[in-house]
Design a protein around this motif. Structure first.
Motif, mmCIF file in Angstrom:
data_model
loop_
_atom_site.group_PDB
_atom_site.id
_atom_site.type_symbol
_atom_site.label_atom_id
_atom_site.label_comp_id
_atom_site.label_asym_id
_atom_site.label_seq_id
_atom_site.Cartn_x
_atom_site.Cartn_y
_atom_site.Cartn_z
ATOM 1 N N HIS A 143 43.679 35.824 45.463
ATOM 2 C CA HIS A 143 44.256 37.009 44.825
ATOM 3 C C HIS A 143 45.770 37.014 44.941
ATOM 4 O O HIS A 143 46.484 37.374 43.988
ATOM 5 N N LYS A 144 46.290 36.595 46.085
ATOM 6 C CA LYS A 144 47.740 36.578 46.259
ATOM 7 C C LYS A 144 48.391 35.505 45.396
ATOM 8 O O LYS A 144 49.437 35.743 44.774
ATOM 9 N N VAL A 145 47.796 34.326 45.357
ATOM 10 C CA VAL A 145 48.343 33.258 44.511
ATOM 11 C C VAL A 145 48.277 33.664 43.041
ATOM 12 O O VAL A 145 49.236 33.479 42.278
ATOM 13 N N ASN A 146 47.141 34.225 42.644
ATOM 14 C CA ASN A 146 46.997 34.669 41.255
ATOM 15 C C ASN A 146 47.975 35.795 40.944
ATOM 16 O O ASN A 146 48.514 35.860 39.831
ATOM 17 N N GLY A 147 48.219 36.681 41.902
ATOM 18 C CA GLY A 147 49.175 37.761 41.681
ATOM 19 C C GLY A 147 50.581 37.233 41.441
ATOM 20 O O GLY A 147 51.301 37.722 40.563
ATOM 21 N N ALA A 148 50.986 36.223 42.208
ATOM 22 C CA ALA A 148 52.307 35.619 42.013
ATOM 23 C C ALA A 148 52.386 34.937 40.650
ATOM 24 O O ALA A 148 53.392 35.053 39.932
ATOM 25 N N GLY B 43 42.782 38.587 37.989
ATOM 26 C CA GLY B 43 43.187 39.622 38.934
ATOM 27 C C GLY B 43 42.315 40.858 38.849
ATOM 28 O O GLY B 43 41.947 41.449 39.865
ATOM 29 N N LYS B 44 41.945 41.239 37.624
ATOM 30 C CA LYS B 44 41.087 42.414 37.451
ATOM 31 C C LYS B 44 39.703 42.179 38.054
ATOM 32 O O LYS B 44 39.112 43.072 38.642
ATOM 33 N N ILE B 45 39.179 40.960 37.893
ATOM 34 C CA ILE B 45 37.859 40.652 38.458
ATOM 35 C C ILE B 45 37.924 40.684 39.983
ATOM 36 O O ILE B 45 37.033 41.245 40.648
ATOM 37 N N LEU B 46 38.972 40.093 40.563
ATOM 38 C CA LEU B 46 39.108 40.085 42.022
ATOM 39 C C LEU B 46 39.259 41.497 42.573
ATOM 40 O O LEU B 46 38.700 41.831 43.627
ATOM 41 N N ILE B 47 39.988 42.331 41.850
ATOM 42 C CA ILE B 47 40.149 43.720 42.272
ATOM 43 C C ILE B 47 38.818 44.460 42.188
ATOM 44 O O ILE B 47 38.447 45.214 43.087
ATOM 45 N N GLN B 48 38.099 44.243 41.097
ATOM 46 C CA GLN B 48 36.829 44.931 40.891
ATOM 47 C C GLN B 48 35.858 44.651 42.033
ATOM 48 O O GLN B 48 35.098 45.532 42.444
ATOM 49 N N TYR B 49 35.904 43.442 42.569
ATOM 50 C CA TYR B 49 34.961 43.062 43.625
ATOM 51 C C TYR B 49 35.614 42.989 44.999
ATOM 52 O O TYR B 49 35.178 42.256 45.883
ATOM 53 N N LYS B 50 36.716 43.792 45.163
ATOM 54 C CA LYS B 50 37.333 44.028 46.465
ATOM 55 C C LYS B 50 37.750 42.734 47.151
ATOM 56 O O LYS B 50 37.521 42.537 48.350
#
Length: 303
Positions: A186-191, A172-179
């Motif tokens: 990102h949504k599946v990983n967030g759940a 999640g942090k990597i996906l956030i870092q790269y917008k």
């Protein structure tokens, strides 16, 4: 003992350096120094989490008597993992340092120039996570290795399995870092992160109390008054930051899964955009540990 500590002291920093060099110099990648540092730090955290969870499962599944049964892997992995927490304080600082200098970052032009200033800013922003790591080394390590006197390996193994939530947090942090907040991944990983963090970290200590209650034939609600006071204190101090971080994850998840309604709002005017751009220019980067109390940043949903 010293050989295991030495192995951990070499393994985790070594894996970080190897990953960073590969990301920087493999021809098909050629990542920048900052990107390589940030992703390598997440990779090492995920590897440690997988190793800890695997060790925890082996230990817990091998203990029939949750108090008396012992497994050699318990103390061995504690010794091996202690250097990780020391290394990770440095890795989080490096992530923070490079986030101030990522091209196009809001604070790139105003990044602190002196190491002391950066360090102070880092410690202020990451105080809880740094404190957590320091406590793990200075308190949890001696308690787990020496004070327990070989009892309760089952509980130690279950606590190792709390790391099951870490890989999804790191992704999640990597996906956030790269917008990449808009992606399905990102949504599946967030759940997945929400579920695993709640089960593996928030419910961890209630489960340990429940397990001891079954072992000692004590009702669940009577366990806290049946165990020594320092056990309750330690459990409360370890659980408190987990609950706090979980509350931040819930806030981020709420923003993530209700973001579609925001996308239907009318577009703002150019003047408003300019004003927002000026105010964002003074924003701090996302915390190196990924948690944030800022409700205005969709990317601050994760650890």
């Amino acid at each position: 003992m010293l050989s295991i500590l030495a192995a951990g002291s070499v393994f985790f920093p070594g894996l970080f350096l190897l990953s960073k060099q590969c990301l920087k110099y493999i021809p098909v990648l050629r990542w920048s120094e900052g990107d390589a540092v940030i992703v390598s730090a997440r990779l090492v955290s995920s590897v440690q989490a997988i190793m800890a969870s695997s060790a925890g499962y082996i230990i817990a599944s091998s203990c029939d008597d949750i108090i008396e049964d012992q497994h050699w892997l318990t103390s061995a992995y504690i010794l091996f993992a202690v250097p990780y927490f020391i290394y990770d304080i440095y890795a989080m600082f490096m992530c923070y340092w490079y986030k101030l200098r990522v091209k196009g970052h809001e604070e790139a032009s105003a990044a602190p120039q002196h190491m002391g200033t950066v360090m102070t800013s880092y410690l202020r922003r990451e105080f809880l996570m740094v404190l957590h790591h320091v406590v793990m080394v200075t308190v949890c390590f001696p308690v787990s290795v020496f004070w327990r006197q070989g009892k309760g390996d089952y509980f130690q193994g279950v606590m190792f399995m709390a790391e099951l939530s870490t890989p999804s947090v790191c992704l999640g942090k990597i996906l956030i870092q790269y917008k990449q907040q808009h992606t399905l991944l990102h949504k599946v990983n967030g759940a997945l992160m929400l579920i695993t963090f709640f089960i593996c970290r928030v419910l961890l200590f209630p489960y340990l109390y429940y397990a001891y209650g079954r072992y000692a034939s004590i009702p669940f609600h009577m366990v806290p008054v049946s165990v020594p006071w320092h056990v309750n204190l330690g459990a409360a101090l370890l659980m408190a930051p987990q609950v706090y971080w979980f509350s931040l994850i819930c806030r981020g998840a709420l923003r993530l899964f209700t973001g579609s309604s925001r996308s239907r709002r009318p577009p703002v005017t150019t003047a408003t955009n300019n004003k927002e751009g000026q105010s964002d220019g003074h924003a701090l980067p996302q915390p190196a540990n990924g948690y944030s109390t800022r409700s205005t940043e969709p990317e601050s949903a994760t650890h």
